[in-house]
Design a protein around this motif. Structure first.
Motif, mmCIF file in Angstrom:
data_model
loop_
_atom_site.group_PDB
_atom_site.id
_atom_site.type_symbol
_atom_site.label_atom_id
_atom_site.label_comp_id
_atom_site.label_asym_id
_atom_site.label_seq_id
_atom_site.Cartn_x
_atom_site.Cartn_y
_atom_site.Cartn_z
ATOM 1 N N LEU A 106 32.429 -2.403 60.548
ATOM 2 C CA LEU A 106 31.515 -3.020 59.581
ATOM 3 C C LEU A 106 30.590 -1.968 58.976
ATOM 4 N N ALA A 107 30.108 -1.033 59.799
ATOM 5 C CA ALA A 107 29.197 0.002 59.290
ATOM 6 C C ALA A 107 29.880 0.802 58.185
ATOM 7 N N LYS A 108 31.160 1.120 58.387
ATOM 8 C CA LYS A 108 31.877 1.897 57.380
ATOM 9 C C LYS A 108 32.096 1.067 56.112
ATOM 10 N N LEU A 109 32.419 -0.202 56.289
ATOM 11 C CA LEU A 109 32.613 -1.080 55.134
ATOM 12 C C LEU A 109 31.328 -1.202 54.321
ATOM 13 N N LEU A 110 30.184 -1.321 55.019
ATOM 14 C CA LEU A 110 28.902 -1.455 54.328
ATOM 15 C C LEU A 110 28.542 -0.153 53.629
#
Lengths: 287, 422
Positions: free
Chosen positions: B390-394
């Motif tokens: 999720l951190a990378k997607l954000l």
């Protein structure tokens, strides 16, 4: 000189039986030709078992002692050869050196070669080196020299003195408890069927009160104790100074100075060494 | 002192089915593999981390210090402390919260949160009567007394016990509990199979576009999640027989997670530390909340995260519509469907003490790179899989984008967290 190329790893049973038959000749002779095994695929499940027995985590990259284990069938093959008057029986593994040139993956296909070299006289017999080389696609990734003493064999020349490893007593900072069944466990993962490691009778026949653990297990266990602290490429040298009886407890001591790990596997009290090991990065070893 | 805790990156092993290609690896092996990759990727060899927190759900008693032992097997400085932490399937996320909170308080600059499980190596224990007899025998003062105690062993005591899969207080397995929830919330077979097919399709697409290249390190010849079936379809899934809920049940092996092997790790740091070390800053950990339900009293076992989500959003003054991305752990496809129905249900939310329903989210914000149905679910690792994902997607979406993670756990618990892209 011709290389004998094998299509598969030699079966250990018959070759080992031959290697165990004492030679009648006293003059030491060795086959000149190296023996090679190509396209060797490592068995990941056996590696997992090996790692558990020796205390390594199961990684994609393999310990150098595992690569040594893969050369062992070729050791037996060479010393079981009819051109060899030196037999594995009575040959004592006195020291070992290995260089891991780069991390080797369990998925890499290996070309394994072993040659018998350096026959030289010793006060108690003949010394010889089994020199192993492992290549991946032509690149040498591992080299090993296993030095054996063939007791009672004769080689012309002045006996060489094996340098005695200097040792001062240490205070062990770890203790390993070696269970009675350890020899059987290591036999399973190493393929070394020498009964001296598993049978009390066989051990007695060679002058030991109880079975002794394989020196290469002790070497592997000592390297495993340094796991996480070693560089990607390194050289390790060991001297097997005194066999470890099973079951038994030994002490462990390691110190790092100038980039060299100096390790001693000792008696419980740290007074007498069973194995002395040094590990240094290959950068240093080359310098 | 207040610091911003950021997600620097993550690493995990590929996940595989129980008894599959990772079956030889122990919890410690898997955890070392996940940490090794994280260390290599971020240049942490020889570094002393503030703390490493991790855990496993299926854990042998001899592994009481699993995480510390794993740290000692890596090239992190040996004086890196570690603790074992366990909150069932919430472990990986709870470990992230633990490390992030220490960073936010200024107690540590950087740390690692991790989780691992090897369903292939689940510990097998002895029966309770045998354990009592052995314990008494070890306390015996004489050989005669010991023999007398040991003579009480009966053949029926000797059968080894596999780890319990049932909830201790209800006797129902997680699947059986979820079957009750499926029925109660009217989740259909079609809904579940659609969620499962989407999970496989999205995960496969993410692999194909190289999304996981810096989040996963191959291990033992496994380079991708071995459970993933890119070619699965709703039609294929519709042919599977029910696994839970009786012959008329709608939950199958295809829309339930497989027992899995794998490990995952997250590198967290204060924003300052990450900048000083020239490391990536993907997202900040905004806040987290844990909740539980009264499942022995009849509540839905796996809907614990609903109350946590409502309370967390309220505390942050945010609505579910403010979340650009949402990750709902797919324990079962039906868990995801029931969670969304519960979010939208005014009565349910009111009963949880929330000020109105949480609301709804569009499908295209949910589990956009797939989730546990396709990736697999090594229990404790799942949170540590989702956080870096999720951190990378954000981070890709840009600063200020927000994401919610919702993970249900055994014992009727739920862990949720909000990340914000940087």
């Amino acid at each position: 000189m011709a290389v004998e190329v094998l299509s598969e790893a030699p079966g250990m049973g018959a070759a080992f039986a031959r290697a165990m038959v004492p030679a009648r000749a006293r003059g030491a002779r060795l086959p000149e030709d190296p023996v090679r095994l190509e396209g060797y695929r490592q068995d990941a499940a056996r590696l997992a078992d090996y790692a558990r027995v020796c205390g390594f985590p199961l990684r994609d990259t393999v310990p150098p002692t595992w690569l040594h284990v893969l050369t062992f069938p070729l050791h037996v093959h060479l010393l079981g050869d009819r051109r060899s008057s030196v037999r594995l029986v009575g040959a004592v593994h006195v020291s070992n050196s290995m260089t891991l040139r780069r991390p080797v993956s369990v998925r890499e296909e290996l070309a394994i070669e072993v040659a018998a070299r350096g026959l030289r006289p010793h006060q108690r017999g003949a010394l010889l080196d089994l020199v192993g080389t492992i290549r991946v696609a032509g690149e040498t990734v591992w080299e090993g020299v296993s030095t054996y003493l063939a007791s009672g064999m004769e080689v012309p020349g002045e006996p060489v003195e094996l340098p005695r490893e200097p040792f001062t007593a240490v205070v062990p900072h770890a203790r390993w408890r070696l269970p009675a069944g350890l020899g059987r466990d290591y036999r399973r993962v190493s393929g070394d069927p020498n009964p001296i490691h598993t049978s009390r009778l066989a051990a007695r026949a060679f002058g030991f009160p109880r079975p002794i653990i394989h020196g290469m297990w002790t070497h592997a266990r000592a390297l495993a104790a340094l796991d996480g602290r070693l560089p990607e490429a390194y050289r390790t040298d060991v001297a097997f100074t005194k066999p470890v009886l099973l079951p038994g407890s030994v002490g462990f001591h390691a110190a790092l100075a100038d980039g060299v790990h100096s390790v001693a596997v000792t008696s419980r009290d740290g007074a007498k060494p069973h194995l002395l090991m040094s590990v240094s990065s290959t950068e240093r070893a080359r310098a | 002192m207040h610091h911003t805790a950021v997600v620097v990156g993550g690493n995990r092993t590929p996940f595989a089915k129980v008894g599959g290609p990772l079956a030889e690896a122990s919890n410690q092996d898997l955890l070392i593999a996940a940490l090794d990759g994280l260390i290599a990727r971020h240049g942490l060899a020889g570094a002393r981390m503030g703390e490493v927190a991790g855990g496993a759900v299926l854990k042998h008693p001899r592994d009481f210090n699993l995480t510390r032992e794993a740290v000692l097997g890596t090239s992190l400085a040996p004086d890196t402390p570690a603790c074992d932490l366990q909150q069932a399937c919430g472990t990986g996320l709870e470990a992230t919260v633990y490390i992030a909170n220490k960073i936010r308080l200024g107690q540590i600059d950087a740390g690692i949160a991790a989780g691992v499980d090897s369903a292939s190596n689940a510990p097998v224990t002895v029966s309770e009567p045998l354990r009592r007899i052995l314990a008494r025998a070890s306390r015996a003062r004489s050989a005669a007394e010991r023999i007398k105690v040991l003579a009480r062993i009966r053949p029926s005591h000797l059968a080894p016990l596999a780890p319990g899969v049932a909830e201790p207080r209800t006797g129902l397995s997680m699947g059986e509990h979820q079957a009750l929830t499926t029925e109660r919330w009217g989740v259909t077979r079609e809904e579940q199979d659609r969620i499962a097919a989407d999970s496989h399709r999205s995960l496969a697409a993410a692999w194909d576009r190289g999304f996981f290249d810096d989040l996963v390190t191959p291990y033992l010849g496994v380079t991708r999640d071995a459970i993933l079936r890119p070619d699965t379809t709703v039609e294929k899934l519709a042919t599977l027989r029910p696994a839970f809920g009786g012959p008329e049940g709608s939950m199958t092996a295809g829309n339930s997670t497989a027992l899995s092997d794998g490990a995952a790790a997250v590198l967290l740091a204060s924003e300052d530390w990450a900048r000083e070390h020239h490391l990536p800053i993907l997202a900040k950990v905004v806040d987290a909340e844990v909740a539980s339900v009264d499942h022995p009293g009849g509540d839905d076992l796996l809907l614990g995260p609903v109350a946590a989500t409502g309370r967390l959003l309220a505390r942050q003054g945010l609505g579910i519509a403010d979340m650009d991305l949402v990750e709902i752990h797919e324990a079962f496809a039906s868990t995801v469907a029931a969670t969304r129905k519960a979010w939208a249900d005014p009565e349910h939310c009111a009963a949880l003490g929330l000020d109105g329903p949480i609301g709804t989210i569009p499908d295209d914000r949910l589990n956009v790179t797939g989730s546990s149905l396709a990736a697999g679910h090594p229990f404790a690792a799942t949170g540590a899989r989702i956080v870096p994902t999720l951190a990378k997607l954000l981070h890709e979406r840009g600063p200020g984008s927000r994401g919610l993670i919702s993970i249900c756990a055994a014992g009727g618990q739920g862990v949720v967290a909000i990340l914000e892209g940087m």
